[in-house]
Design a protein around this motif. Sequence first.
Motif, PDB file in Angstrom:
ATOM      1  N   GLN A  15       4.436   8.868  -6.308  1.00 43.89           N
ATOM      2  CA  GLN A  15       4.391   7.596  -7.020  1.00 43.89           C
ATOM      3  C   GLN A  15       3.537   7.723  -8.282  1.00 43.89           C
ATOM      4  N   LYS A  16       4.074   7.193  -9.362  1.00 41.43           N
ATOM      5  CA  LYS A  16       3.345   7.292 -10.640  1.00 41.43           C
ATOM      6  C   LYS A  16       2.200   6.290 -10.685  1.00 41.43           C
ATOM      7  N   MET A  17       1.132   6.704 -11.334  1.00 37.57           N
ATOM      8  CA  MET A  17      -0.008   5.808 -11.548  1.00 37.57           C
ATOM      9  C   MET A  17       0.310   4.904 -12.731  1.00 37.57           C
ATOM     10  N   PRO A  18       0.353   3.592 -12.517  1.00 39.24           N
ATOM     11  CA  PRO A  18       0.568   2.711 -13.671  1.00 39.24           C
ATOM     12  C   PRO A  18      -0.587   2.878 -14.655  1.00 39.24           C
ATOM     13  N   THR A  37      -0.525  -0.534  -6.817  1.00 41.40           N
ATOM     14  CA  THR A  37      -0.378  -1.804  -6.112  1.00 41.40           C
ATOM     15  C   THR A  37      -0.294  -1.458  -4.625  1.00 41.40           C
ATOM     16  N   GLU A  38      -0.326  -2.470  -3.744  1.00 45.04           N
ATOM     17  CA  GLU A  38      -0.201  -2.199  -2.309  1.00 45.04           C
ATOM     18  C   GLU A  38       1.104  -1.459  -2.014  1.00 45.04           C
ATOM     19  N   GLU A  39       2.189  -1.906  -2.652  1.00 48.39           N
ATOM     20  CA  GLU A  39       3.499  -1.273  -2.390  1.00 48.39           C
ATOM     21  C   GLU A  39       3.449   0.207  -2.757  1.00 48.39           C
ATOM     22  N   GLU A  71      -3.120   7.744   6.929  1.00 47.22           N
ATOM     23  CA  GLU A  71      -2.339   7.089   7.982  1.00 47.22           C
ATOM     24  C   GLU A  71      -2.694   5.594   8.037  1.00 47.22           C
ATOM     25  N   LEU A  72      -3.978   5.308   7.928  1.00 45.90           N
ATOM     26  CA  LEU A  72      -4.411   3.910   7.944  1.00 45.90           C
ATOM     27  C   LEU A  72      -3.837   3.144   6.744  1.00 45.90           C
ATOM     28  N   VAL A  73      -3.727   3.812   5.606  1.00 48.04           N
ATOM     29  CA  VAL A  73      -3.133   3.161   4.436  1.00 48.04           C
ATOM     30  C   VAL A  73      -1.669   2.838   4.722  1.00 48.04           C
ATOM     31  N   SER A  74      -0.972   3.810   5.322  1.00 46.43           N
ATOM     32  CA  SER A  74       0.460   3.580   5.547  1.00 46.43           C
ATOM     33  C   SER A  74       0.658   2.420   6.520  1.00 46.43           C
ATOM     34  N   ARG A 122      -5.480   9.128  -5.968  1.00 45.33           N
ATOM     35  CA  ARG A 122      -5.005   7.771  -6.281  1.00 45.33           C
ATOM     36  C   ARG A 122      -5.119   6.851  -5.086  1.00 45.33           C
ATOM     37  N   LEU A 123      -4.855   7.406  -3.888  1.00 39.74           N
ATOM     38  CA  LEU A 123      -4.962   6.600  -2.672  1.00 39.74           C
ATOM     39  C   LEU A 123      -6.425   6.274  -2.383  1.00 39.74           C
TER      40      LEU A 123
END
Lengths: 474, 279
Positions: A15-18, A37-39, A71-74, A122-123
């Motif tokens: 995923q690209k960093m905005p 974003t969360e998504e 994993e917690l993020v997902s 990023r995460l």
Amino acid sequence: MEEMSKKDRMKIPRQKMPEQDSFERSSNFDEVNLGFTEELARMEALRCIQCPKPSCTTGCPVGVKIRDFIELVSKGDYLAAAAKIKEDNALPAVCGRVCPQEEQCESVCILGKKGESVGIGRLERFVADYERNTSGIRTPEVKAKTGKKVAIVGSGPAGLSCAGDLIQMGHDVTVFEALHEIGGVLVYGIPQFRLPKEIVKAEVEALTKLGVDFQTNSIIGFTDTVDELFSNGYDAVFIAVGAGLPYFLNIPGENLNGVYSSNEFLTRVNLMKAYKFPEYDTPVFNCKDKNVAVFGGGNTAMDAVRTAKRLGAKKAYIIYRRSEVELPARKEEVHHAKQEGVEFLVLENPIEFIGENGWLKQVKLQKMELGEPDASGRRRPVAVEGSEHLMDIDMAVVAIGNGSNPIIQKTTPDIEYNKRGNIVADDITMKTSKKGVFAGGDIVTGGATVILAMGAGRKAAKAIDSYLSNKEIW
Amino acid sequence: MYKIKHAEFLAPNIKKFIIEAPKIAQKRRAGQFVIIRVKDGGERIPLTIADSSLEDNTITIIVQGVGKTTKELNSLSSGDFIQDVVGPLGKPSHIEHFGTAVSIGGGVGTAIAYPIAVALKQAGNHTISIVGGRSKEFVILEDELKKVCDEVYPTTDDGSYGFHGFVTQKLKELIDSGTKVDFVLAIGPIPMMKAVAETTRPYGIKTVVSLNPIMVDGTGMCGGCRATVDNKTVFVCVDGPEFDAHKVDFSLLEQRNRTYRTDEQLALEKHECRMNNLH
Ligand SMILES: Cc1cc2nc3c(=O)[nH]c(=O)nc-3n(C[C@H](O)[C@H](O)[C@H](O)COP(=O)(O)OP(=O)(O)OC[C@H]3O[C@@H](n4cnc5c(N)ncnc54)[C@H](O)[C@@H]3O)c2cc1C
Ligand SMILES: Cc1cc2nc3c(=O)[nH]c(=O)nc-3n(C[C@H](O)[C@H](O)[C@H](O)COP(=O)(O)OP(=O)(O)OC[C@H]3O[C@@H](n4cnc5c(N)ncnc54)[C@H](O)[C@@H]3O)c2cc1C
Ligand code: SF4
Ligand code: SF4
Ligand code: FES
């Protein structure tokens, strides 16, 4: 999000960093990266295949439990993810932004073998920002007071992380800082557009809430010496004064007006907010429509050149004596600098600054070529005979690194220092040759990284805690 | 925040402040300075510690209003607060028994020379002070110096008080009239320090000046305060501020102090405009 098979998950692209538009941002000091974003964060988290033996963690200098926090993020449990990271890293909002991830955690992520690695940094940044913006930085439990007092000298990442751990262990902690603001390089060096000062402020506020006492305007060595800290009732001292002595090129013309060390240029702009002059009182060279050259190729050089661009420079150059592959700066910084219009002149070495009425006007450069590898394993640049040429510049920033500031050494000679003036400290405990004194961060390693300084601060905290409970350290 | 316990003008535009700063008061020695920031958003500027009191936990600074920050500082009064005061910075003066020591102060430079004159006297020197000013009202600290020095000579450019002429003329007169001068300390505007250096050079008299470059941190971290002494680059905040007058490149110092001339003008105009609107 419904369960996805591993195969499907591996098909998700990185995923690209905005980020702020490169044209717009090259004239403002707002943060370049806008954050997931969360998504985006959950999508990126799903890319992680949850390796049974995750290699990523081995690439992180402090061993963040990357797989588990991802994993917690997902699952959308961002606060738990933040807590998981903080088991090992006290400053994730900072490290997620400034760690050289492509050489550390992300370089060994299994996905990187075939395609693109997981965007771990990023995460990490997303999770820390989420925590700060929603529930505020959580204040952990503080153990019962031990009655012991620790003095921490310097408030960069090493000092801050050490303070955070020690206060939770129940010790009284005072942080002494020479400048009028807390944060070390995070506030005076790394610019706003890469690390907003509000993030550092939030960390400092959280520590204040836990009871850490911050004393600004206190230069240890001058205001109090290390020995006086002990006689004032401190039981242990952690020295984390960073690498604060600018190197110059030692070439003719270096004292002309318009020639700066990166420390001075960045301090004026970041700490003293010269980019808002005259709203703020401190001026800096007026770069508007001028030609600016920055000498060096590290993160500091990139920060300086991008800052000059934002101050309105017509041309902003990086001048580096090796080739582009050897640039020590993070790839992302080089990429961003190019997008913003910075020009790179590589294999060029300055040999003289030339002025007029005291002001810098030109630099004499010499072309270089790469010879045999040197001690660092990089190919040594050698001057090309007869290749001298002149270039018009109005301002120069020398960003070729920092040595160690000698104030502590001069005032505390009974600590062991190496030839370069760095304090000699034990790898595991960070103890020095002087009883009760520990040291860590750039003052021990020479200019390094935020995460290494943070890690050293935490190692020291652990050892100081043992020392204060009468365990054998010396 | 640092409390101003007392403030008074000593001369037009030159103000004395007594500030609560216990740590610095205990530590400071002659020749050292502090860096202050008047308020949030303000510039960091260096100022010499003119005196201190251990009973009151205070330090004294004497400030000449030349630009935005010093003028803003000089608008504060007793009871007001200064945002940041850090120190003591710089190397203390090298004091020894030289024999006869002449301390020369020009304008606000007298404030910087004063504590050193006191230390020279305490070290057993026959201490002479030359106090220069444009005219009578700019001669400062004469009474204080009289209390500690063996001889005090005020001089004025316009002859309105004391010796009529420059401090260098008075110095030369002293030397030529047979006073055996062993040591000279000169602090004031750059042209004055340069002139003193040239006056003593032919006689081979050890001469020391205190340099005043533009500073930021005051701890050797930025290199903004660099000067050339004996053909080598020094950082004045940590290697000085005092150096051998015969080896200082004064033109370079003058040149570097001009770096922000236009910006300083702008900041001052904006400040004065705001001050006028308040009245
Ligand atoms: C411009 C720049 C960009 C950088 N970019 C990156 C990056 O992108 N990623 C990365 O990982 N690293 C980066 N670094 C390196 C990183 O910032 C440092 O390695 C890290 O900050 C070191 O932390 P520290 O705690 O040891 O010291 P510092 O952050 O240097 O803090 C030391 C503090 O001690 C204070 N101090 C010094 N002497 C005294 C004294 N005698 N008494 C009291 N206080 C004192 C100083 O004022 C300072 O505040 C960068 C460095 C610079 C200069
Ligand atoms: C070690 C040291 C000790 C000093 N002690 C004293 C003191 O005891 N009392 C005192 O009144 N002043 C002292 N000074 C000078 C004082 O720091 C400057 O006058 C002050 O920084 C000017 O700030 P400003 O914003 O008011 O003026 P600015 O707007 O910055 O400057 C106004 C004018 O002053 C000149 N100037 C700028 N910076 C300096 C500087 N560092 N030194 C001299 N001229 C400068 C400019 O070129 C300009 O012409 C000392 C300087 C040093 C380096
Ligand atoms: S701290 Fe730095 S190296 Fe470690 S996981 Fe986070 S971003 Fe990667
Ligand atoms: S190596 Fe990469 S894929 Fe494997 S657990 Fe770590 S981040 Fe996830
Ligand atoms: S003022 Fe920064 S090094 Fe002297």
